[in-house]
Scaffold this active site. Structure first.
Site, PDB file in Angstrom:
ATOM      1  N   ASP A 104       1.133   7.476  -0.837  1.00  0.00           N
ATOM      2  CA  ASP A 104       1.633   6.902  -2.084  1.00  0.00           C
ATOM      3  C   ASP A 104       1.897   5.398  -1.955  1.00  0.00           C
ATOM      4  O   ASP A 104       2.377   4.928  -0.913  1.00  0.00           O
ATOM      5  CB  ASP A 104       2.951   7.619  -2.428  1.00  0.00           C
ATOM      6  CG  ASP A 104       3.660   7.050  -3.641  1.00  0.00           C
ATOM      7  OD1 ASP A 104       3.236   7.364  -4.762  1.00  0.00           O
ATOM      8  OD2 ASP A 104       4.640   6.294  -3.472  1.00  0.00           O
ATOM      9  N   GLU A 164      -3.420   5.826  -2.520  1.00  0.00           N
ATOM     10  CA  GLU A 164      -3.232   5.280  -3.858  1.00  0.00           C
ATOM     11  C   GLU A 164      -3.088   3.767  -3.799  1.00  0.00           C
ATOM     12  O   GLU A 164      -2.067   3.256  -3.356  1.00  0.00           O
ATOM     13  CB  GLU A 164      -1.967   5.861  -4.502  1.00  0.00           C
ATOM     14  CG  GLU A 164      -1.769   5.389  -5.928  1.00  0.00           C
ATOM     15  CD  GLU A 164      -0.305   5.113  -6.297  1.00  0.00           C
ATOM     16  OE1 GLU A 164       0.532   4.915  -5.410  1.00  0.00           O
ATOM     17  OE2 GLU A 164      -0.031   5.089  -7.505  1.00  0.00           O
TER      18      GLU A 164
HETATM   19  C1  GLC Z   1       3.323   5.729  -6.895  1.00  0.00           C
HETATM   20  C2  GLC Z   1       3.455   6.990  -7.716  1.00  0.00           C
HETATM   21  C3  GLC Z   1       4.388   6.730  -8.835  1.00  0.00           C
HETATM   22  C4  GLC Z   1       5.750   6.371  -8.251  1.00  0.00           C
HETATM   23  C5  GLC Z   1       5.618   5.196  -7.311  1.00  0.00           C
HETATM   24  C6  GLC Z   1       6.851   4.999  -6.499  1.00  0.00           C
HETATM   25  O1  GLC Z   1       2.750   4.696  -7.599  1.00  0.00           O
HETATM   26  O2  GLC Z   1       2.202   7.415  -8.142  1.00  0.00           O
HETATM   27  O3  GLC Z   1       4.502   7.820  -9.687  1.00  0.00           O
HETATM   28  O4  GLC Z   1       6.644   6.082  -9.286  1.00  0.00           O
HETATM   29  O5  GLC Z   1       4.581   5.367  -6.392  1.00  0.00           O
HETATM   30  O6  GLC Z   1       6.948   5.999  -5.526  1.00  0.00           O
END
Ligand code: GLC
Ligand code: MG
Length: 557
Positions: free
Chosen positions: A202, A270
């Protein structure tokens, strides 16, 4: 994991993201849970899905709905417990379904014991987070939270400032301290021992901060307000080189486990970055598939060039050892139906399922679920709340997180409660899984047909042949020497248009083309198996056609 003789399961998989709060509630509290997911596992067999990514279900105060983790090796009671999770793994594996966990390396919850101890300067946790000396009345620098407003919070306990890329309750871990890395690796090992099949890293762009803590320059973005993240250019808080080596350490732990057990784990990451930067995640961090987010930028104004540029840009960087993937929406982006218009859903699913690589779908997109409307008063997402009653609509992610629409019964079959954590979309009586199962050309059934189609060998590799395009029409071919080939023609534009037959590949011209699948208004025109004359082919916006014919060996060159 790349290995000489085995094909990794995820190369042939269709992936599906479950946002657990919104998928299926089993205990009547209006919030989805693990037993709810278990109840619905046969749905994935029905759809033809092989891998589920679950947004976080770790113990959490839920300030960012699970992305603020207070225990990295336990399940939040809202979702169930570790036993339930083990049952989920077992039940999923029985159906040949893999389970991918979210892994959040950037931060924990402020309620995590590490942070609580850090607050008290209890060793070894004193430097587990990013602390800065300073004056209570003067923030250390101009850095902004991704969710808006300053990314610094003052703590009287330490008489120091604390850095958080997201909300104050999500303090950033300090990777300058090697112990942090080691402790985070232990969390990975815990879930691998339990039998999970991979991880989604993440928010990786935020992992490392420049240790000089200098002000960031203005971005010059005329649409950004001074409290909004886009107001600055993030040269000191995003995309720093040490991210790659840090992630590689995590990947090594996972790969070692693979070598030991012979099981392939999938690692995805991500990062909303250019395809070129994505390549560094493949090369330097050993990630199997950095998410390709190009198509998450599609919107109603797009003509074919939006699609074709994003597809080409991505495919162009796919050298031999890189495997493509496709994502159009997730829990952070507006629903694809709402962004581009429902009429394009089947055509977009055709792209995702028939282009080379692994697609990942967001729950409910298979039935074309739309965003809900959420007023500022109803907004729960911190990103929306932070930015106030006027700007929240641009940022709140609540609209794309509404409960899954299973059937036309009470609360769309999501919960027995009378109220769910976010409202059910008012269209659930006409848009739900059960109605779409029955309707022959529903989004759901077209989705399933496409999943079935991609089992043909021609879809297994990276072979892709770009056909002619117009402002509205996009076409491409898939082939595998010696096998049945396929040719796909989609109207992704805003006007009815005729297939540009004058540019139709010469080699394909003498060959009969049989319709195998069609979407949109073409359902009334063609029958499966029918031979078709491409000279007269006219498609309305959103129409799509999959042809197969004697295309053996036709596509290359
Ligand atoms: C990523 C997740 C998102 C979250 C953020 C902080 O971007 O996809 O939903 O709020 O991280 O953890
Ligand atoms: Mg529940």
């Amino acid at each position: 994991m790349q290995s000489c003789c085995r094909r990794e399961w995820w190369k042939d998989a269709v992936l599906y993201q479950i946002y657990p709060r919104s998928f299926k509630d089993s205990d009547g509290d209006g919030i989805g849970d693990i037993n709810g997911i278990i109840e619905k596992l046969d749905y994935f067999t029905f759809l033809g899905i092989q891998g589920l990514w679950l947004s976080p279900m770790y113990k959490s105060p839920m300030k960012d709905f699970g992305y603020d983790i207070s225990n990295l090796t336990d399940i939040d009671p809202l979702f169930g417990n570790l036993e339930d999770f083990k049952n989920l793994l077992e039940a999923a594996h029985k159906r040949d379904l893999k389970i991918i966990m979210d892994f959040v390396p950037n931060h924990t919850s402020d309620q995590h014991p590490w942070f609580q101890k850090s607050l008290k300067r209890e060793d070894p946790y004193t430097d587990y987070y990013v602390w800065r000396d300073g004056d209570k009345d003067k923030i250390p620098n101009n850095w902004l939270s991704v969710f808006g407003r300053t990314s610094w919070t003052w703590y009287d306990e330490r008489k120091q400032w604390n850095y958080h890329a997201f909300i104050p309750e999500q303090p950033d871990l300090n990777y300058e301290n090697p112990r942090v890395l080691e402790d985070m690796k232990k969390a990975l090992a815990f879930w691998m021992d339990l039998g999970v099949d991979g991880f989604r890293y993440d928010a990786v762009v935020n992992l490392i901060e420049d240790q000089r803590f200098l002000d960031e320059p203005l971005s010059g973005d005329p649409n950004a307000k001074p409290i909004e993240h886009e107001y600055l250019r993030h040269i000191y808080t995003e995309d720093l080189p040490k991210i790659f080596t840090t992630l590689k350490e995590f990947s090594e732990v996972i790969k070692d486990f693979e070598t030991k057990t012979g099981r392939d784990n999938l690692i995805v990451s991500e990062a909303y970055v250019t395809p070129k930067v994505s390549m560094e995640y493949y090369e330097l961090s050993d990630i199997d598939m950095p998410y390709n987010f190009g198509l998450t930028y599609l919107n109603k104004t797009c003509d074919v060039s939006c699609y074709s540029e994003k597809i080409k840009e991505w495919m162009d960087v796919m050298s031999r050892n890189r495997w493509p993937n496709w994502v159009v929406s997730n829990h952070d982006r507006a629903r694809i139906s709402t962004r581009v218009g429902e009429q394009y859903i089947d055509a977009i699913h055709s792209l995702m399922l028939l282009l080379p690589g692994t697609p990942q779908f967001y729950y409910g997109d298979e039935i074309g679920m739309e965003n809900i409307n959420v007023t500022f008063e109803e907004t729960q997402d911190p990103w929306g709340k932070n930015l106030g009653p006027v700007r929240y609509v641009l940022y709140s992610r609540d609209p794309n997180r509404s409960p899954m629409q299973w059937d036309a019964s009470h609360m769309a079959g999501f919960t027995t409660a009378n109220i769910s954590w976010l409202p059910v979309h008012p269209d659930y009586k006409t848009r739900n899984v059960e109605v779409q199962k029955i309707r022959k050309f529903s989004h759901l059934n077209i989705f399933r047909a496409l999943v079935w189609l991609r089992k043909y060998p021609s879809f297994r590799d990276k072979n892709l042949f770009y056909g002619p395009i117009t402002d509205n029409i996009y076409s491409f071919g898939r082939y595998m020497p010696g096998n049945r080939g396929f040719y796909i023609i989609l109207n992704l534009g805003h006007q009815p248009d005729t297939y540009p037959y004058d540019q139709h590949p010469k080699k394909m011209q003498d060959h009969a083309s049989n319709v195998i699948l069609f979407t949109g208004s073409l359902q009334d025109t063609y029958k499966v198996g029918q031979e078709i004359d491409l000279k007269d082919l006219r498609l309305n916006p959103g129409d799509g056609l999959v042809l197969t014919g004697k295309y053996n060996n036709l596509f290359p060159n």
